[in-house]
Design a protein around this motif. Structure first.
Motif, PDB file in Angstrom:
ATOM      1  N   PHE A  90      -3.777  -4.277   1.761  1.00 20.18           N
ATOM      2  CA  PHE A  90      -3.397  -4.458   0.352  1.00 20.18           C
ATOM      3  C   PHE A  90      -4.167  -3.479  -0.534  1.00 20.18           C
ATOM      4  CE2 PHE A  90      -4.178  -6.277  -3.841  1.00 20.18           C
ATOM      5  CZ  PHE A  90      -2.881  -6.459  -4.270  1.00 20.18           C
ATOM      6  N   ARG A  91      -3.466  -2.881  -1.456  1.00 21.81           N
ATOM      7  CA  ARG A  91      -4.051  -2.051  -2.513  1.00 21.81           C
ATOM      8  C   ARG A  91      -3.423  -2.506  -3.818  1.00 21.81           C
ATOM      9  NH1 ARG A  91      -3.482   0.752   1.971  1.00 21.81           N
ATOM     10  NH2 ARG A  91      -5.058   2.242   2.644  1.00 21.81           N
ATOM     11  N   GLY A  92      -4.266  -2.775  -4.794  1.00 21.44           N
ATOM     12  CA  GLY A  92      -3.747  -3.237  -6.081  1.00 21.44           C
ATOM     13  C   GLY A  92      -4.722  -4.189  -6.725  1.00 21.44           C
ATOM     14  N   ALA A  93      -4.232  -5.021  -7.623  1.00 14.36           N
ATOM     15  CA  ALA A  93      -5.092  -5.903  -8.407  1.00 14.36           C
ATOM     16  C   ALA A  93      -5.340  -7.231  -7.693  1.00 14.36           C
ATOM     17  CB  ALA A  93      -4.472  -6.146  -9.769  1.00 14.36           C
ATOM     18  N   PHE A  94      -6.611  -7.553  -7.531  1.00 12.52           N
ATOM     19  CA  PHE A  94      -7.068  -8.899  -7.179  1.00 12.52           C
ATOM     20  C   PHE A  94      -7.514  -9.494  -8.505  1.00 12.52           C
ATOM     21  CE2 PHE A  94      -7.834  -7.381  -2.805  1.00 12.52           C
ATOM     22  CZ  PHE A  94      -7.464  -8.487  -2.076  1.00 12.52           C
ATOM     23  N   GLY A  95      -6.606 -10.081  -9.249  1.00 12.36           N
ATOM     24  CA  GLY A  95      -6.955 -10.523 -10.596  1.00 12.36           C
ATOM     25  C   GLY A  95      -7.336  -9.308 -11.420  1.00 12.36           C
ATOM     26  N   SER A  96      -8.557  -9.305 -11.955  1.00 13.19           N
ATOM     27  CA  SER A  96      -9.009  -8.174 -12.767  1.00 13.19           C
ATOM     28  C   SER A  96      -9.735  -7.104 -11.951  1.00 13.19           C
ATOM     29  CB  SER A  96      -9.930  -8.682 -13.881  1.00 13.19           C
ATOM     30  OG  SER A  96     -11.095  -9.247 -13.311  1.00 13.19           O
ATOM     31  N   VAL A  97      -9.890  -7.316 -10.656  1.00 11.87           N
ATOM     32  CA  VAL A  97     -10.578  -6.356  -9.790  1.00 11.87           C
ATOM     33  C   VAL A  97      -9.542  -5.460  -9.121  1.00 11.87           C
ATOM     34  CG1 VAL A  97     -12.055  -6.103  -7.766  1.00 11.87           C
ATOM     35  CG2 VAL A  97     -12.499  -7.929  -9.411  1.00 11.87           C
ATOM     36  N   GLN A  98      -9.735  -4.159  -9.239  1.00 14.13           N
ATOM     37  CA  GLN A  98      -8.794  -3.202  -8.665  1.00 14.13           C
ATOM     38  C   GLN A  98      -9.217  -2.859  -7.231  1.00 14.13           C
ATOM     39  OE1 GLN A  98      -5.964  -2.310 -10.119  1.00 14.13           O
ATOM     40  NE2 GLN A  98      -5.384  -1.131  -8.354  1.00 14.13           N
ATOM     41  N   SER A  99      -8.413  -3.269  -6.263  1.00 16.06           N
ATOM     42  CA  SER A  99      -8.697  -2.983  -4.851  1.00 16.06           C
ATOM     43  C   SER A  99      -8.158  -1.606  -4.483  1.00 16.06           C
ATOM     44  CB  SER A  99      -8.047  -4.037  -3.954  1.00 16.06           C
ATOM     45  OG  SER A  99      -8.113  -3.638  -2.597  1.00 16.06           O
ATOM     46  N   ARG A 100      -8.993  -0.811  -3.862  1.00 14.75           N
ATOM     47  CA  ARG A 100      -8.568   0.492  -3.350  1.00 14.75           C
ATOM     48  C   ARG A 100      -8.086   0.374  -1.911  1.00 14.75           C
ATOM     49  NH1 ARG A 100     -11.978   5.129  -5.612  1.00 14.75           N
ATOM     50  NH2 ARG A 100     -11.920   4.710  -7.848  1.00 14.75           N
ATOM     51  N   GLY A 101      -8.346  -0.771  -1.313  1.00 18.14           N
ATOM     52  CA  GLY A 101      -7.903  -1.021   0.054  1.00 18.14           C
ATOM     53  C   GLY A 101      -8.598  -2.240   0.608  1.00 18.14           C
ATOM     54  N   CYS A 102      -7.848  -3.109   1.237  1.00 12.00           N
ATOM     55  CA  CYS A 102      -8.369  -4.331   1.842  1.00 12.00           C
ATOM     56  C   CYS A 102      -8.001  -4.276   3.321  1.00 12.00           C
ATOM     57  CB  CYS A 102      -7.743  -5.541   1.156  1.00 12.00           C
ATOM     58  SG  CYS A 102      -8.322  -7.106   1.796  1.00 12.00           S
ATOM     59  N   PHE A 103      -9.009  -4.374   4.178  1.00 11.47           N
ATOM     60  CA  PHE A 103      -8.765  -4.145   5.603  1.00 11.47           C
ATOM     61  C   PHE A 103      -9.367  -5.248   6.458  1.00 11.47           C
ATOM     62  CE2 PHE A 103      -9.171  -0.069   3.390  1.00 11.47           C
ATOM     63  CZ  PHE A 103      -7.870   0.372   3.524  1.00 11.47           C
ATOM     64  N   LEU A 104      -8.562  -5.780   7.368  1.00 18.80           N
ATOM     65  CA  LEU A 104      -9.044  -6.768   8.325  1.00 18.80           C
ATOM     66  C   LEU A 104      -9.948  -6.065   9.323  1.00 18.80           C
ATOM     67  CD1 LEU A 104      -8.895  -9.684   9.444  1.00 18.80           C
ATOM     68  CD2 LEU A 104      -6.994  -8.909  10.864  1.00 18.80           C
TER      69      LEU A 104
END
Length: 140
Positions: A90-104
């Motif tokens: 996932f890349r995008g908004a976690f609420g107000s936090v901008q994720s550049r990448g979420c990796f398992l």
């Protein structure tokens, strides 16, 4: 909003997750003593702040452990699968936090014996994610 609060908001906005656990998503140690299964707990287990030769890079990579609890392994795995689908890559908004990448990073399963005198074990599937995100304040 902190990443902890943003993670809760993100997970409760995912209908495949809430179809299974409703809003029973808690920071580690805050789940009610008597609870309906399945449910989810999460905690930050480490945090890395990126730097370069000019100072902080305003980029962090905390590692979160997400635990999916159920009374059967199949139910714990179903919750874990829904979270994996929502968060991995996932890349995008976690609420107000901008994720550049979420990796398992890793996952595993375990069984905890009953601690209440019953014969019902607790099944848990653990997911470890690294969530790269921008920081509003650069650590010194």
């Amino acid at each position: 909003m902190t990443l902890n609060a943003s993670l809760y908001s993100f997970l409760t906005a995912q209908s495949p997750v809430t179809d299974l656990v409703s809003t029973r998503i808690y920071p580690a140690g805050e789940a009610p003593k008597t609870i309906t299964y399945p449910y989810v707990t999460y905690q930050r287990i480490s945090n890395r702040h990126e730097r370069h030769t000019q100072g902080g890079a305003a980029l962090a990579a905390p590692r979160y452990e997400i635990n999916c609890w159920a009374q059967s392994n199949l139910d714990a795995e179903a919750v874990a699968d829904a979270i994996r689908e929502a968060m991995n890559d996932f890349r995008g908004a976690f609420g107000s936090v901008q994720s550049r990448g979420c990796f398992l990073e890793s996952d595993d399963s375990d069984i905890e014996p009953p601690d209440d005198g019953s014969h019902v074990s607790k099944h848990v599937t653990r997911l470890d994610f690294t969530i790269w995100h921008t920081e509003t304040a650069t650590p010194v």
